[in-house]
Scaffold this motif. Structure first.
Motif, PDB file in Angstrom:
ATOM      1  N   GLN A  26      15.227 -10.616  15.259  1.00 52.11           N
ATOM      2  CA  GLN A  26      14.290  -9.976  16.182  1.00 52.11           C
ATOM      3  C   GLN A  26      12.860  -9.908  15.657  1.00 52.11           C
ATOM      4  OE1 GLN A  26      15.497  -9.341  19.211  1.00 52.11           O
ATOM      5  NE2 GLN A  26      17.388 -10.163  18.352  1.00 52.11           N
ATOM      6  N   GLY A  27      12.680 -10.125  14.348  1.00 52.73           N
ATOM      7  CA  GLY A  27      11.335 -10.056  13.788  1.00 52.73           C
ATOM      8  C   GLY A  27      11.321  -9.449  12.398  1.00 52.73           C
ATOM      9  N   LEU A  28      10.155  -8.994  11.992  1.00 52.00           N
ATOM     10  CA  LEU A  28       9.968  -8.397  10.671  1.00 52.00           C
ATOM     11  C   LEU A  28      10.743  -7.083  10.613  1.00 52.00           C
ATOM     12  CD1 LEU A  28       8.389  -8.908   8.007  1.00 52.00           C
ATOM     13  CD2 LEU A  28       6.598  -7.428   8.945  1.00 52.00           C
ATOM     14  N   ALA A  29      11.632  -6.956   9.643  1.00 54.04           N
ATOM     15  CA  ALA A  29      12.513  -5.787   9.557  1.00 54.04           C
ATOM     16  C   ALA A  29      12.233  -4.917   8.340  1.00 54.04           C
ATOM     17  CB  ALA A  29      13.977  -6.241   9.537  1.00 54.04           C
ATOM     18  N   GLY A  30      11.453  -5.418   7.387  1.00 59.94           N
ATOM     19  CA  GLY A  30      11.177  -4.620   6.206  1.00 59.94           C
ATOM     20  C   GLY A  30       9.973  -5.112   5.429  1.00 59.94           C
ATOM     21  N   VAL A  31       9.210  -4.149   4.918  1.00 57.04           N
ATOM     22  CA  VAL A  31       8.124  -4.418   3.976  1.00 57.04           C
ATOM     23  C   VAL A  31       8.169  -3.268   2.974  1.00 57.04           C
ATOM     24  CG1 VAL A  31       5.638  -4.657   3.610  1.00 57.04           C
ATOM     25  CG2 VAL A  31       6.670  -5.541   5.724  1.00 57.04           C
ATOM     26  N   TRP A  32       8.576  -3.582   1.752  1.00 52.90           N
ATOM     27  CA  TRP A  32       8.687  -2.558   0.708  1.00 52.90           C
ATOM     28  C   TRP A  32       7.995  -3.050  -0.558  1.00 52.90           C
ATOM     29  CZ3 TRP A  32      13.222  -3.993   3.431  1.00 52.90           C
ATOM     30  CH2 TRP A  32      13.739  -3.013   4.271  1.00 52.90           C
ATOM     31  N   PHE A  33       7.370  -2.117  -1.266  1.00 51.81           N
ATOM     32  CA  PHE A  33       6.849  -2.441  -2.590  1.00 51.81           C
ATOM     33  C   PHE A  33       8.037  -2.689  -3.510  1.00 51.81           C
ATOM     34  CE2 PHE A  33       3.298  -0.087  -0.733  1.00 51.81           C
ATOM     35  CZ  PHE A  33       2.252  -0.942  -1.032  1.00 51.81           C
ATOM     36  N   MET A  34       7.917  -3.664  -4.376  1.00 50.08           N
ATOM     37  CA  MET A  34       9.006  -4.013  -5.288  1.00 50.08           C
ATOM     38  C   MET A  34       9.186  -2.961  -6.382  1.00 50.08           C
ATOM     39  SD  MET A  34      10.396  -6.934  -4.334  1.00 50.08           S
ATOM     40  CE  MET A  34      11.166  -7.609  -5.801  1.00 50.08           C
ATOM     41  N   GLN A  35       8.129  -2.246  -6.709  1.00 57.51           N
ATOM     42  CA  GLN A  35       8.193  -1.229  -7.757  1.00 57.51           C
ATOM     43  C   GLN A  35       7.770   0.124  -7.183  1.00 57.51           C
ATOM     44  OE1 GLN A  35       9.172  -1.822 -11.017  1.00 57.51           O
ATOM     45  NE2 GLN A  35       9.645  -3.884 -10.326  1.00 57.51           N
ATOM     46  N   LYS A  72     -10.069  -8.233   6.531  1.00 59.46           N
ATOM     47  CA  LYS A  72     -10.326  -9.059   7.705  1.00 59.46           C
ATOM     48  C   LYS A  72      -9.394  -8.756   8.878  1.00 59.46           C
ATOM     49  CE  LYS A  72     -11.862 -12.905   4.835  1.00 59.46           C
ATOM     50  NZ  LYS A  72     -11.556 -14.262   4.379  1.00 59.46           N
ATOM     51  N   LEU A  73      -8.458  -7.835   8.702  1.00 58.93           N
ATOM     52  CA  LEU A  73      -7.470  -7.560   9.750  1.00 58.93           C
ATOM     53  C   LEU A  73      -7.297  -6.060   9.906  1.00 58.93           C
ATOM     54  CD1 LEU A  73      -5.189  -9.060  11.539  1.00 58.93           C
ATOM     55  CD2 LEU A  73      -3.660  -8.222   9.765  1.00 58.93           C
ATOM     56  N   ARG A  74      -7.404  -5.593  11.132  1.00 62.05           N
ATOM     57  CA  ARG A  74      -7.244  -4.164  11.426  1.00 62.05           C
ATOM     58  C   ARG A  74      -5.875  -3.844  12.008  1.00 62.05           C
ATOM     59  NH1 ARG A  74     -11.528  -0.980  11.252  1.00 62.05           N
ATOM     60  NH2 ARG A  74     -10.788   0.452  12.837  1.00 62.05           N
ATOM     61  N   ARG A  75      -5.275  -4.793  12.726  1.00 61.06           N
ATOM     62  CA  ARG A  75      -4.012  -4.536  13.406  1.00 61.06           C
ATOM     63  C   ARG A  75      -3.097  -5.747  13.256  1.00 61.06           C
ATOM     64  NH1 ARG A  75      -2.057  -1.095  17.239  1.00 61.06           N
ATOM     65  NH2 ARG A  75      -0.602  -1.943  18.730  1.00 61.06           N
ATOM     66  N   PHE A  76      -1.882  -5.488  12.853  1.00 58.75           N
ATOM     67  CA  PHE A  76      -0.906  -6.561  12.690  1.00 58.75           C
ATOM     68  C   PHE A  76      -0.354  -6.965  14.051  1.00 58.75           C
ATOM     69  CE2 PHE A  76      -1.028  -4.401   8.639  1.00 58.75           C
ATOM     70  CZ  PHE A  76      -1.062  -5.457   7.741  1.00 58.75           C
ATOM     71  N   GLU A  77      -0.178  -8.254  14.229  1.00 54.39           N
ATOM     72  CA  GLU A  77       0.407  -8.807  15.457  1.00 54.39           C
ATOM     73  C   GLU A  77       1.641  -9.602  15.042  1.00 54.39           C
ATOM     74  OE1 GLU A  77      -0.546  -8.141  18.513  1.00 54.39           O
ATOM     75  OE2 GLU A  77      -2.327  -6.997  17.929  1.00 54.39           O
ATOM     76  N   LEU A  78       2.753  -8.900  14.922  1.00 55.66           N
ATOM     77  CA  LEU A  78       4.000  -9.505  14.466  1.00 55.66           C
ATOM     78  C   LEU A  78       5.152  -8.982  15.310  1.00 55.66           C
ATOM     79  CD1 LEU A  78       3.399  -8.797  10.674  1.00 55.66           C
ATOM     80  CD2 LEU A  78       3.488 -11.078  11.688  1.00 55.66           C
ATOM     81  N   PRO A  79       6.186  -9.788  15.520  1.00 50.18           N
ATOM     82  CA  PRO A  79       7.387  -9.246  16.144  1.00 50.18           C
ATOM     83  C   PRO A  79       8.072  -8.316  15.136  1.00 50.18           C
ATOM     84  CG  PRO A  79       7.790 -11.500  15.444  1.00 50.18           C
ATOM     85  CD  PRO A  79       6.334 -11.200  15.173  1.00 50.18           C
ATOM     86  N   LEU A  80       8.379  -7.105  15.567  1.00 47.48           N
ATOM     87  CA  LEU A  80       8.981  -6.122  14.668  1.00 47.48           C
ATOM     88  C   LEU A  80      10.412  -5.819  15.085  1.00 47.48           C
ATOM     89  CD1 LEU A  80       6.017  -3.589  14.340  1.00 47.48           C
ATOM     90  CD2 LEU A  80       6.521  -5.603  12.932  1.00 47.48           C
ATOM     91  N   ILE A 134       2.817  -0.421   5.343  1.00 43.86           N
ATOM     92  CA  ILE A 134       1.542  -1.077   5.650  1.00 43.86           C
ATOM     93  C   ILE A 134       1.499  -1.555   7.104  1.00 43.86           C
ATOM     94  CG2 ILE A 134      -0.145  -2.878   5.051  1.00 43.86           C
ATOM     95  CD1 ILE A 134       1.106  -2.826   2.203  1.00 43.86           C
ATOM     96  N   VAL A 135       2.478  -2.341   7.538  1.00 37.78           N
ATOM     97  CA  VAL A 135       2.480  -2.906   8.887  1.00 37.78           C
ATOM     98  C   VAL A 135       2.648  -1.810   9.943  1.00 37.78           C
ATOM     99  CG1 VAL A 135       3.690  -4.476  10.457  1.00 37.78           C
ATOM    100  CG2 VAL A 135       3.291  -5.153   8.076  1.00 37.78           C
ATOM    101  N   VAL A 136       3.603  -0.909   9.734  1.00 43.07           N
ATOM    102  CA  VAL A 136       3.737   0.293  10.561  1.00 43.07           C
ATOM    103  C   VAL A 136       3.075   1.384   9.730  1.00 43.07           C
ATOM    104  CG1 VAL A 136       5.323   1.942  11.611  1.00 43.07           C
ATOM    105  CG2 VAL A 136       5.827  -0.510  11.724  1.00 43.07           C
ATOM    106  N   PRO A 137       1.863   1.798  10.100  1.00 44.96           N
ATOM    107  CA  PRO A 137       0.977   2.524   9.191  1.00 44.96           C
ATOM    108  C   PRO A 137       1.319   3.999   8.944  1.00 44.96           C
ATOM    109  CG  PRO A 137      -0.055   2.307  11.328  1.00 44.96           C
ATOM    110  CD  PRO A 137       1.230   1.536  11.397  1.00 44.96           C
ATOM    111  N   CYS A 138       2.405   4.242   8.248  1.00 42.60           N
ATOM    112  CA  CYS A 138       2.783   5.613   7.898  1.00 42.60           C
ATOM    113  C   CYS A 138       1.774   6.229   6.922  1.00 42.60           C
ATOM    114  CB  CYS A 138       4.191   5.651   7.332  1.00 42.60           C
ATOM    115  SG  CYS A 138       4.473   4.562   5.936  1.00 42.60           S
ATOM    116  N   HIS A 139       1.024   5.397   6.221  1.00 43.42           N
ATOM    117  CA  HIS A 139       0.013   5.904   5.285  1.00 43.42           C
ATOM    118  C   HIS A 139      -1.127   6.628   6.005  1.00 43.42           C
ATOM    119  CE1 HIS A 139      -1.236   1.812   6.380  1.00 43.42           C
ATOM    120  NE2 HIS A 139      -2.480   2.254   6.243  1.00 43.42           N
TER     121      HIS A 139
END
Length: 169
Positions: A26-35, A72-80, A134-139
């Protein structure tokens, strides 16, 4: 019996540490820092996801994350793919997508925004379990008085992301 969805992964560098990107059908399912990332998957689960060199969603995510860190990018355009969350978590994660770059909101305001004003603690837990750092901006969610609180990637990374976004055009 429900079959688990096939996931693939790729590791990319970022100025704040290497990131594990995970995609499913369905798309991007995870983005996690490795450490030093709380709530990141680990062990056999992660080991079962093949590392891929080329993958359309992961390659696009990698390019967009790189552009984001270059300012250079303010908003991600990705299938999530946010299906791994509960309905409440998915509602919270969708609400996070509505917070513009360079802006912040409080947990209380966000709980009002989703129509659950008494669910501030549950909302905070859902924000912390966001699988797409980062992509879903919980920060962009801060304490009531603007204090930097709770970020699964660590407060130094949260501060760095907010500082980066404050300078975006």
């Amino acid at each position: 019996m429900k079959q688990p969805k096939p996931l693939v992964q790729k590791v990319i560098p970022s100025p704040l540490g290497d990131l594990r990107l995970v995609a499913g059908p369905q798309g991007l399912a995870g983005v996690w820092f490795m450490q030093n990332q709380q709530h990141a998957p680990s062990g056999e689960r992660v080991d079962s996801w093949p590392l891929v060199g080329d993958h359309p969603v992961l390659d696009d995510a990698s390019r967009q994350i790189d552009a984001y860190f270059q300012g250079k990018l303010r908003r991600f355009e990705l299938p999530l793919d946010l299906a791994q969350g509960t309905p409440f978590q998915q509602q919270v994660w969708q609400a996070l997508l509505g917070i513009p770059a360079g802006e912040t909101t409080s947990y209380g305001v966000l709980s009002q925004r989703i129509g659950r004003p008494k669910a501030v603690r549950a909302l905070g837990a859902a924000v912390g379990r966001n699988p797409l750092s980062i992509v879903v901006p919980c920060h962009r969610v801060v304490g009531a008085a603007g204090a930097l609180t709770g970020y699964a990637g660590g407060l130094e990374r949260k501060r760095a992301l907010l500082l980066l976004e404050s300078g975006l055009p």
